[in-house]
Design an enzyme around this catalytic site. Sequence first.
Site, PDB file in Angstrom:
ATOM      1  N   THR A  33       0.788  -1.089   0.103  1.00 44.48           N
ATOM      2  CA  THR A  33       0.058   0.103   0.067  1.00 44.48           C
ATOM      3  C   THR A  33       0.967   1.184   0.062  1.00 44.48           C
ATOM      4  O   THR A  33       0.492   2.284  -0.280  1.00 44.48           O
ATOM      5  CB  THR A  33      -0.795   0.106   1.145  1.00 44.48           C
ATOM      6  OG1 THR A  33      -1.756  -1.078   1.268  1.00 44.48           O
ATOM      7  CG2 THR A  33      -1.987   1.035   1.154  1.00 44.48           C
ATOM      8  N   LYS A  63       2.230 -14.255   5.211  1.00 44.74           N
ATOM      9  CA  LYS A  63       1.248 -13.111   4.848  1.00 44.74           C
ATOM     10  C   LYS A  63       0.598 -14.022   3.663  1.00 44.74           C
ATOM     11  O   LYS A  63       1.439 -13.926   2.632  1.00 44.74           O
ATOM     12  CB  LYS A  63       1.414 -11.979   4.885  1.00 44.74           C
ATOM     13  CG  LYS A  63       0.391 -10.829   4.520  1.00 44.74           C
ATOM     14  CD  LYS A  63       0.849  -9.467   4.377  1.00 44.74           C
ATOM     15  CE  LYS A  63      -0.349  -8.408   3.757  1.00 44.74           C
ATOM     16  NZ  LYS A  63       0.239  -7.202   3.672  1.00 44.74           N
ATOM     17  N   TYR A  65       5.789 -12.826   2.478  1.00 47.18           N
ATOM     18  CA  TYR A  65       4.618 -12.294   1.810  1.00 47.18           C
ATOM     19  C   TYR A  65       4.227 -13.507   0.725  1.00 47.18           C
ATOM     20  O   TYR A  65       5.275 -13.448  -0.368  1.00 47.18           O
ATOM     21  CB  TYR A  65       4.523 -11.081   1.380  1.00 47.18           C
ATOM     22  CG  TYR A  65       3.403 -10.105   0.725  1.00 47.18           C
ATOM     23  CD1 TYR A  65       2.382 -10.984   0.960  1.00 47.18           C
ATOM     24  CD2 TYR A  65       3.196  -9.132   0.581  1.00 47.18           C
ATOM     25  CE1 TYR A  65       1.038 -10.468   0.741  1.00 47.18           C
ATOM     26  CE2 TYR A  65       2.071  -8.502   0.367  1.00 47.18           C
ATOM     27  CZ  TYR A  65       0.802  -9.097   0.573  1.00 47.18           C
ATOM     28  OH  TYR A  65      -0.417  -8.645  -0.178  1.00 47.18           O
TER      29      TYR A  65
END
Length: 290
Positions: free
Chosen positions: A46, A156, A131
């Site tokens: 983000t 994640k 991730y």
Amino acid sequence: MNLSGVLFFPVTPFDAAGELAEGVLAEHVRQGMEHGPGGVFVACGTGEFSALSESEHARATRVAAEVVAGRVPVLAGAGGPLGAALNQARAAREAGADGLLLMPPYLAQGPGHGFTAYVRAVAEVLPVIVYQRGSVVLEPDAVVELAGVPGVIGLKDGVGDIDRMQRTVLAVREKYPDFLFFNGLPTAELTMPAYRGIGVELYSSAVFAFAPEIALAYLNGDERLLTEFYAPLVRLRGKVPGYAVSLVKAGVRLRGLDVGTVRPPLVEVADEHLAELEALIKTGLGQVAS
């Protein structure tokens, strides 16, 4: 590492000249901290991780760490080529970060033990949450192996394969019960009922960056928001590639903080979509207030 509740992923503000706006980032993080996130993940997806120079990445991490001042863990993004990932990791450590969200090593791919070596090298610098997304899609036994690497503390998931994740959670927790799992899908709230069903409670909230009131109301059990806010937001996000980031940055601007525009190859939110986003935010806030 104690991570709980809603996890805050700040955007990375740029000024009119396109440069990192450190003062605006500090204010953005300060405002988020007022709502009690369980952790701050700076310069991650983000935060336009892939668009930041190593200097900008280090400066953004330092700003976040200074504002948070030890109240919750601060993690920074890292990834890409191993040399760059190690530079980011070392700079994040010097800037005061507590850990890293390790992105996939883009383009270059190797066998499983090669990826494990990549993760191991970075985890020697700071604790790592791997991730899983893009080119990195791991089988349960691969995650068990990673969980045994010193410094690797969590996974994640940005893939969304619930069957694979259930098998992974069961396999890992049999040996490493304290290993952390996160729902890392864009607008994760929409899928959290499914993830909670397989024992994954932590998630990254893009919405917290621009409407923490809505994110916290959902966390506290207001599931009406799934129908009235999150599902329409997911439909809007799907209209243009990259809106998972562009919409968040636009949302922060709509809430009164000028964080600038996104960097290419991301594009700005079209006017008609911006109007939809503004209406959705009003709907969500109205739901919270009712």
